[in-house]
Design an enzyme around this catalytic site. Structure first.
Site, PDB file in Angstrom:
ATOM      1  CG  ASP A   9       1.940  -4.064  -6.263  1.00  0.00           C
ATOM      2  OD1 ASP A   9       3.129  -3.766  -6.065  1.00  0.00           O
ATOM      3  OD2 ASP A   9       1.409  -2.776  -6.581  1.00  0.00           O
ATOM      4  CB  CYS A  66       1.775  -2.570  -2.784  1.00  0.00           C
ATOM      5  SG  CYS A  66       1.440  -1.461  -1.589  1.00  0.00           S
ATOM      6  CB  THR A  68       3.065   3.546  -0.351  1.00  0.00           C
ATOM      7  OG1 THR A  68       1.548   2.333  -0.816  1.00  0.00           O
ATOM      8  CG2 THR A  68       2.713   4.329  -1.386  1.00  0.00           C
ATOM      9  CG  HIS A  99       4.719  -2.176  21.708  1.00  0.00           C
ATOM     10  ND1 HIS A  99       4.240  -1.005  22.211  1.00  0.00           N
ATOM     11  CD2 HIS A  99       5.970  -3.351  22.941  1.00  0.00           C
ATOM     12  CE1 HIS A  99       5.610  -0.612  23.498  1.00  0.00           C
ATOM     13  NE2 HIS A  99       6.244  -1.887  24.039  1.00  0.00           N
ATOM     14  CG  HIS A 134       2.304  -4.765  24.852  1.00  0.00           C
ATOM     15  ND1 HIS A 134       1.745  -3.727  25.207  1.00  0.00           N
ATOM     16  CD2 HIS A 134       3.705  -4.670  25.683  1.00  0.00           C
ATOM     17  CE1 HIS A 134       3.416  -2.641  25.174  1.00  0.00           C
ATOM     18  NE2 HIS A 134       3.185  -3.512  25.448  1.00  0.00           N
TER      19      HIS A 134
HETATM   20  C1  RB5 Z   1       0.508   0.101  -7.736  1.00  0.00           C
HETATM   21  O1  RB5 Z   1       1.294   2.047  -8.754  1.00  0.00           O
HETATM   22  C2  RB5 Z   1       0.030   1.538  -6.595  1.00  0.00           C
HETATM   23  O2  RB5 Z   1      -0.648   2.173  -6.069  1.00  0.00           O
HETATM   24  C3  RB5 Z   1       0.280  -0.422  -5.640  1.00  0.00           C
HETATM   25  O3  RB5 Z   1       2.122  -0.795  -5.320  1.00  0.00           O
HETATM   26  C4  RB5 Z   1       1.092   0.636  -3.570  1.00  0.00           C
HETATM   27  O4  RB5 Z   1       1.539   1.848  -4.156  1.00  0.00           O
HETATM   28  C5  RB5 Z   1      -0.930   0.931  -3.391  1.00  0.00           C
HETATM   29  O5  RB5 Z   1      -1.142   0.958  -2.526  1.00  0.00           O
END
Ligand code: RB5
Length: 147
Positions: A9, A66, A68, A99, A134
């Protein structure tokens, strides 16, 4: 030849660019599904695009990024053929392959620095699935044995 597909993203695209370049340097064929700007998009759409491409056999490995890595890995793992592992370091990247036979590496661009992310990618690409006990567990992940 192994093809690696990348998607992110808006929060992850700059890191994606670095990782695509690294994969190319290492001789992999790459497919970049975007995005390629800061314009806001929804991470489930990017995970969906990558899952479709892999279902069609056009890539064997995926990389999803993304902010996180959480949202995009949750979205990807709704598909039975995807085993997306959110990795934060070389150890998680290694075990995701050893695994879990993960076929998608998920990373958080806001939580994992670029050098660690590069190490994660190289480890993920270089580590084979261990198989054995596994393999039975991984088969159960796809529901083929009744989960
Ligand atoms: C976008 O701001 C953020 O929410 C997205 O990149 C991500 O971290 C979602 O899990």
């Amino acid at each position: 030849m192994t093809v690696i597909a990348f998607a992110s993203d808006h929060a992850g695209w700059r890191l994606k660019e670095e990782l695509v370049a690294l994969a190319r340097e290492r001789g992999y064929e790459t497919l970049d599904l975007g995005v390629n700007s800061d314009d806001s998009v929804d991470y489930p759409d990017m995970a969906e695009a990558l899952a479709k491409l892999m279902a069609a056999g056009r890539a064997q490995i995926g990389v999803l990024i993304c902010g996180t890595g959480i949202g995009i890995s949750i979205a990807a793992n709704r598909h039975r053929h995807i085993r997306a592992a959110l990795c934060h370091d070389v150890t998680t990247a290694r075990y995701a392959r050893l695994h879990n036979d993960a076929n998608v590496l998920a990373l958080g661009a806001r939580t994992t620095g670029p050098e660690v992310a590069k190490d994660c990618l190289l480890t993920f690409l270089d580590t084979p699935f261990e198989g054995g006990r596994h393999a039975r567990r991984v088969t159960k992940l796809s529901g083929a044995e009744g989960g």
